[in-house]
Write an enzyme that holds these catalytic residues in place. Structure first.
Site, PDB file in Angstrom:
ATOM      1  N   LYS A  11      13.241  44.723 102.363  1.00  0.00           N
ATOM      2  CA  LYS A  11      13.888  45.270 103.569  1.00  0.00           C
ATOM      3  C   LYS A  11      14.731  46.481 103.194  1.00  0.00           C
ATOM      4  O   LYS A  11      15.170  46.627 102.043  1.00  0.00           O
ATOM      5  CB  LYS A  11      14.776  44.220 104.260  1.00  0.00           C
ATOM      6  CG  LYS A  11      15.967  43.672 103.441  1.00  0.00           C
ATOM      7  CD  LYS A  11      17.216  44.517 103.455  1.00  0.00           C
ATOM      8  CE  LYS A  11      18.238  44.016 102.443  1.00  0.00           C
ATOM      9  NZ  LYS A  11      19.205  44.930 101.971  1.00  0.00           N
ATOM     10  N   ASP A 141      20.368  37.001 103.554  1.00  0.00           N
ATOM     11  CA  ASP A 141      19.226  37.828 103.963  1.00  0.00           C
ATOM     12  C   ASP A 141      17.926  37.019 104.105  1.00  0.00           C
ATOM     13  O   ASP A 141      16.922  37.558 104.580  1.00  0.00           O
ATOM     14  CB  ASP A 141      18.971  38.930 102.913  1.00  0.00           C
ATOM     15  CG  ASP A 141      19.798  40.188 103.173  1.00  0.00           C
ATOM     16  OD1 ASP A 141      20.384  40.311 104.266  1.00  0.00           O
ATOM     17  OD2 ASP A 141      19.833  41.056 102.276  1.00  0.00           O
TER      18      ASP A 141
HETATM   19  C1  LIG Z   1      24.139  43.620 101.176  1.00  0.00           C
HETATM   20  C2  LIG Z   1      22.954  42.985 101.856  1.00  0.00           C
HETATM   21  C3  LIG Z   1      22.612  43.796 103.109  1.00  0.00           C
HETATM   22  O1  LIG Z   1      21.418  43.367 103.712  1.00  0.00           O
HETATM   23  O2  LIG Z   1      21.762  42.952 101.083  1.00  0.00           O
HETATM   24  P1  LIG Z   1      21.422  43.313  99.523  1.00  0.00           P
HETATM   25  O3  LIG Z   1      21.977  44.641  99.213  1.00  0.00           O
HETATM   26  O4  LIG Z   1      22.010  42.229  98.685  1.00  0.00           O
HETATM   27  O5  LIG Z   1      19.918  43.303  99.464  1.00  0.00           O
HETATM   28  C4  LIG Z   1      23.284  41.528 102.305  1.00  0.00           C
HETATM   29  O6  LIG Z   1      24.426  41.503 103.138  1.00  0.00           O
HETATM   30  C5  LIG Z   1      23.466  40.574 101.153  1.00  0.00           C
HETATM   31  O7  LIG Z   1      22.710  39.461 101.401  1.00  0.00           O
HETATM   32  P2  LIG Z   1      22.381  38.382 100.215  1.00  0.00           P
HETATM   33  O8  LIG Z   1      21.986  39.142  98.990  1.00  0.00           O
HETATM   34  O9  LIG Z   1      21.427  37.398 100.783  1.00  0.00           O
HETATM   35  O10 LIG Z   1      23.802  37.803  99.993  1.00  0.00           O
HETATM   36  P3  LIG Z   1      24.304  36.325  99.620  1.00  0.00           P
HETATM   37  O11 LIG Z   1      23.486  35.792  98.492  1.00  0.00           O
HETATM   38  O12 LIG Z   1      24.448  35.503 100.855  1.00  0.00           O
HETATM   39  O13 LIG Z   1      25.763  36.677  99.085  1.00  0.00           O
HETATM   40  C6  LIG Z   1      25.983  37.391  97.892  1.00  0.00           C
HETATM   41  C7  LIG Z   1      27.452  37.762  97.827  1.00  0.00           C
HETATM   42  O14 LIG Z   1      27.725  38.824  98.765  1.00  0.00           O
HETATM   43  C8  LIG Z   1      28.904  38.592  99.503  1.00  0.00           C
HETATM   44  N1  LIG Z   1      28.606  38.620 100.944  1.00  0.00           N
HETATM   45  C9  LIG Z   1      27.324  38.488 101.391  1.00  0.00           C
HETATM   46  C10 LIG Z   1      27.048  38.542 102.735  1.00  0.00           C
HETATM   47  C11 LIG Z   1      28.119  38.715 103.635  1.00  0.00           C
HETATM   48  N2  LIG Z   1      27.912  38.762 104.960  1.00  0.00           N
HETATM   49  N3  LIG Z   1      29.386  38.836 103.176  1.00  0.00           N
HETATM   50  C12 LIG Z   1      29.643  38.812 101.847  1.00  0.00           C
HETATM   51  O15 LIG Z   1      30.814  38.952 101.451  1.00  0.00           O
HETATM   52  C13 LIG Z   1      29.468  37.250  99.056  1.00  0.00           C
HETATM   53  O16 LIG Z   1      30.516  37.531  98.174  1.00  0.00           O
HETATM   54  C14 LIG Z   1      28.376  36.615  98.256  1.00  0.00           C
HETATM   55  O17 LIG Z   1      28.899  36.046  97.103  1.00  0.00           O
END
Ligand SMILES: C[C@@](CO)(OP(=O)(O)O)[C@H](O)COP(=O)(O)OP(=O)(O)OC[C@H]1O[C@@H](n2ccc(N)nc2=O)[C@H](O)[C@@H]1O
Ligand SMILES: Nc1ncnc2c1ncn2[C@@H]1O[C@H](COP(=O)(O)OP(=O)(O)O)[C@@H](O)[C@H]1O
Length: 325
Positions: A11, A141
């Protein structure tokens, strides 16, 4: 059927706004998420013993209990012990195309594919929302990666409202091969720097006023490509770009390369740019390549996709997933 082969889409974040803290310690978000056809291949095979085995061809991905795909299979094994006893364990082979720790949800997509595939392998008959409910316990995600397409994601990213399909966009992505950004680091650093402006969890009026995703959702409804390009937004750039000057330089190079718009995806460090066609995407890529002549920079050209997970039974194969260019 004893085996399935699945494609699990990456994504990108067309929009990512951080609204405030949540009682569970996560952040309250408003995001627009978009699947692209850069995908990992996941092969699932029933095995005689009641174990879960993971194989992966990428050195940065743990082939053990820390793998999100393993955790997805383990979750189902714990929830449905009768199915484990009846059908046996599973071997999960992961062929990575999605770069790791890149802001493209590769691990979440792999977990989503395992949930969807094992539901079939074990004939569980779960609905999409039941699979998403389970997926949400593995990562924020994962529910989107199961649904795919274009969606508005709120809550911690797990509450989804589908948006109209955005066919016809091409996307060029670039990432420094040896650079990764931890998602936890990105959110933690954002909290350290910006929590004084967060809305309190109980202050719904503040949260409503803070939300600025409306124009992007409107542009998507109108399929107004140039507006979508202009409205790309990601609050996490505020913490990543100052710390990673090479990502900032990449963003600036894309900015000058004639795309519809450019942004860092999620917690980075991948930077993407939107284009009207794959030809325009190639041109943008060539311009960025000549602006930054680094042998450590990888590029992909992909298309928007309206699916998260594609399922093939054995012998029913299609074109191979997108690979690096
Ligand atoms: C930033 C994003 C944007 O789409 O994606 P990625 O860059 O990782 O792909 C997402 O919010 C990432 O989602 P995901 O990778 O599934 O996160 P999770 O495993 O749930 O959380 C990882 C860490 O990110 C933080 N976290 C995540 C989601 C959220 N709404 N608030 C947070 O503060 C938390 O500290 C958690 O420890
Ligand atoms: N199946 C998997 N694919 C990719 N990474 C995984 C997987 N399982 C666990 N991980 C770990 O998850 C972390 C985040 O990877 P990934 O999901 O690719 O990134 P992002 O959260 O930026 O989208 C990495 O450090 C990686 O080692």
């Amino acid at each position: 059927m004893r085996s399935y082969s699945l494609l699990a889409s990456a994504k990108i974040n067309l929009y990512l706004e951080i609204i405030g803290d949540r009682p569970d310690g996560y952040h309250e978000l408003a995001m627009v998420l978009q699947s692209i056809d850069l995908a990992d291949r996941i092969n699932l095979r029933a095995i005689g013993t009641d174990t879960i085995r993971v194989r992966c061809d990428h050195p940065q991905v743990p082939p053990d209990k820390n793998n999100l795909a393993y955790r997805a299979a383990d979750l189902l094994a714990k929830q449905f012990p009768d199915a484990l006893a009846k059908y046996g364990g599973v071997e999960i082979a992961i062929h990575k195309q999605i770069p790791v720790a890149a802001g493209l949800a590769g691990g979440s997509a792999n977990a989503a594919a395992v949930l969807v595939g094992m539901d079939l392998l074990w004939q569980l008959g779960l609905t999409q929302s039941e699979l998403q409910e389970l997926g949400g316990t593995l990562g924020s995600d994962v529910p989107f990666c199961i649904a795919g397409g274009t969606a508005l994601a709120t809550g911690r990213g797990d509450k989804l409202s589908p948006l109209p399909d955005l066919g016809g966009f091409s996307v060029v992505l670039a990432k420094y091969r040896n650079l990764s950004i931890s998602t936890a680091w990105a959110y933690q650093t954002y909290r350290q720097q910006f929590s004084s402006s967060y809305c309190a969890a109980e202050d719904l009026e503040c949260r409503r006023q803070r939300l600025h995703s409306g124009p992007m959702v409107g542009a998507i409804a109108q399929k107004d490509r140039s507006k979508i390009g202009q409205l790309l937004h990601n609050d996490l750039e505020k913490v990543a770009l100052p710390v990673y000057p090479q990502v900032l330089q990449l963003r600036e190079a894309f900015e000058s390369a004639g795309a519809l718009g450019t942004m860092m995806s999620g917690s980075g460090p991948t930077v993407f740019a939107l284009a009207e066609s794959s030809q325009q995407a190639q041109q943008v890529m060539e311009r960025v390549k000549s602006a930054i002549a680094s042998p450590d920079l990888d590029f992909w050209v992909a298309e928007f996709s309206n699916t998260g997970i594609q399922i093939f039974s054995e012998g029913n194969e299609t074109k191979p997933p997108i690979s690096r260019v």
